[in-house]
Design a protein around this motif. Structure first.
Motif, PDB file in Angstrom:
ATOM      1  N   HIS A 102       0.993  -1.215  -0.075  1.00  0.00           N
ATOM      2  CA  HIS A 102      -0.019   0.132  -0.024  1.00  0.00           C
ATOM      3  C   HIS A 102       0.998   1.278   0.038  1.00  0.00           C
ATOM      4  CE1 HIS A 102      -3.583   2.453   0.573  1.00  0.00           C
ATOM      5  NE2 HIS A 102      -2.761   3.067   1.881  1.00  0.00           N
ATOM      6  N   HIS A 171     -10.984   5.644   4.271  1.00  0.00           N
ATOM      7  CA  HIS A 171      -9.415   5.199   3.523  1.00  0.00           C
ATOM      8  C   HIS A 171      -9.379   5.179   2.056  1.00  0.00           C
ATOM      9  CE1 HIS A 171      -5.591   2.644   3.376  1.00  0.00           C
ATOM     10  NE2 HIS A 171      -5.415   3.800   3.324  1.00  0.00           N
ATOM     11  N   HIS A 175      -8.099   8.217  -1.089  1.00  0.00           N
ATOM     12  CA  HIS A 175      -7.340   7.868  -2.477  1.00  0.00           C
ATOM     13  C   HIS A 175      -8.058   8.034  -3.484  1.00  0.00           C
ATOM     14  CE1 HIS A 175      -3.815   6.435  -0.077  1.00  0.00           C
ATOM     15  NE2 HIS A 175      -4.528   5.635   0.683  1.00  0.00           N
ATOM     16  N   HIS A 195      -3.947  11.763   6.370  1.00  0.00           N
ATOM     17  CA  HIS A 195      -3.308  10.598   5.605  1.00  0.00           C
ATOM     18  C   HIS A 195      -2.575  10.748   4.532  1.00  0.00           C
ATOM     19  CE1 HIS A 195      -3.617   6.403   5.144  1.00  0.00           C
ATOM     20  NE2 HIS A 195      -3.909   6.284   4.030  1.00  0.00           N
ATOM     21  N   HIS A 199       1.496   9.164   4.424  1.00  0.00           N
ATOM     22  CA  HIS A 199       1.818   8.547   3.208  1.00  0.00           C
ATOM     23  C   HIS A 199       3.439   8.971   2.736  1.00  0.00           C
ATOM     24  CE1 HIS A 199      -0.244   5.411   1.632  1.00  0.00           C
ATOM     25  NE2 HIS A 199      -1.657   5.729   2.293  1.00  0.00           N
TER      26      HIS A 199
HETATM   27 ZN   LIG Z   1      -3.434   5.130   2.533  1.00  0.00          ZN
END
Ligand SMILES: [Zn+2]
Ligand SMILES: [Zn+2]
Length: 226
Positions: A102, A171, A175, A195, A199
């Motif tokens: 991920h 989540h 994205h 988030h 990353h």
């Molecule tokens: Zn993520």
């Protein structure tokens, strides 16, 4: 003339990681919509089933809802910090899926999926979801039903499942493309930004472990709002 800021990791490294993941992990018959439907249907079935089984809930029993929420928020933080970003014996699949796949597929500079087939790189695989339901929900449900009451066990299950599906949907939404309507919902962009910070490969093992609401991050001082 400004010097070009070098990205880390490079576009090419992310492209390669994405290509490799798509080749190795996404079968030609995979449909992201079906994967999402599996997660939502399972959660909805548990939520509806446990709601219908509730009977004459006492005032104190409703406390199971906020207590479960706090517990789930802590479990999300701790699981993400200590299992998803560190190889733990017996849970290597979770680490590989998260830290090695991920986080290579998505970096702070490359947060968006290209299409629904990339859902595979975000959502928990059905096998892991089934494992979590059996290993996590079932024993706690049994202990609560036996030691306190069936209503408390059902409220735990209900709240835990709402939390889980909320986690998966948030989540996934983080994205999606940045011009997607979900990013215009009030407050959502701020959560997505947390988030995105997580990353950054330099920060992923240290900051923003809550995916949904950053309560435990705030409590444990791992909240990074840059
Ligand atoms: Zn993520
Ligand atoms: Zn992570």
């Amino acid at each position: 003339m400004h010097a070009k800021v070098k990205q880390f990791p490079s576009d090419r490294a992310v492209d390669n990681a994405r290509q490799q993941f798509r080749n190795d992990q996404i079968s030609p018959t995979y449909r992201g919509e079906w994967h999402l439907a599996f997660t939502c249907t399972l959660a909805l079935a548990v939520i509806i089933g446990s709601s219908m089984a509730l009977h004459a809930v006492q005032a104190l029993e409703w406390l199971a809802v906020p207590v479960t929420w706090l517990y789930a928020n802590f479990a999300e933080w701790a699981g993400h910090r200590f299992v998803m970003h560190r190889p733990v014996k017996g849970l290597g699949l979770v680490y590989r899926r998260h830290a090695l796949q991920h986080h290579r597929f998505f970096t702070h500079d490359h947060m968006e999926i290209d299409d629904a087939r990339d859902f595979k790189a975000v959502l928990f695989p059905p096998v892991l979801v089934s494992f979590f339901v059996c290993a996590f929900f079932a024993p706690i449900f049994a202990v609560l039903a036996w030691s306190i009451s069936l209503n408390v066990a059902l409220l735990f299950l209900l709240t835990g499942m709402v939390y889980f599906v909320n986690y998966e949907l948030f989540h996934l939404a983080y994205h999606l493309k940045e011009d997607h309507w979900v990013h215009r919902l009030p407050g959502f962009h701020r959560l997505a930004q947390l988030h995105t910070t997580h990353h950054d490969p330099r920060l992923m093992a240290h900051k923003n472990f809550n995916i949904s609401y950053p309560f435990t991050d705030w409590l444990m001082r791992t909240w990074d709002r840059r």
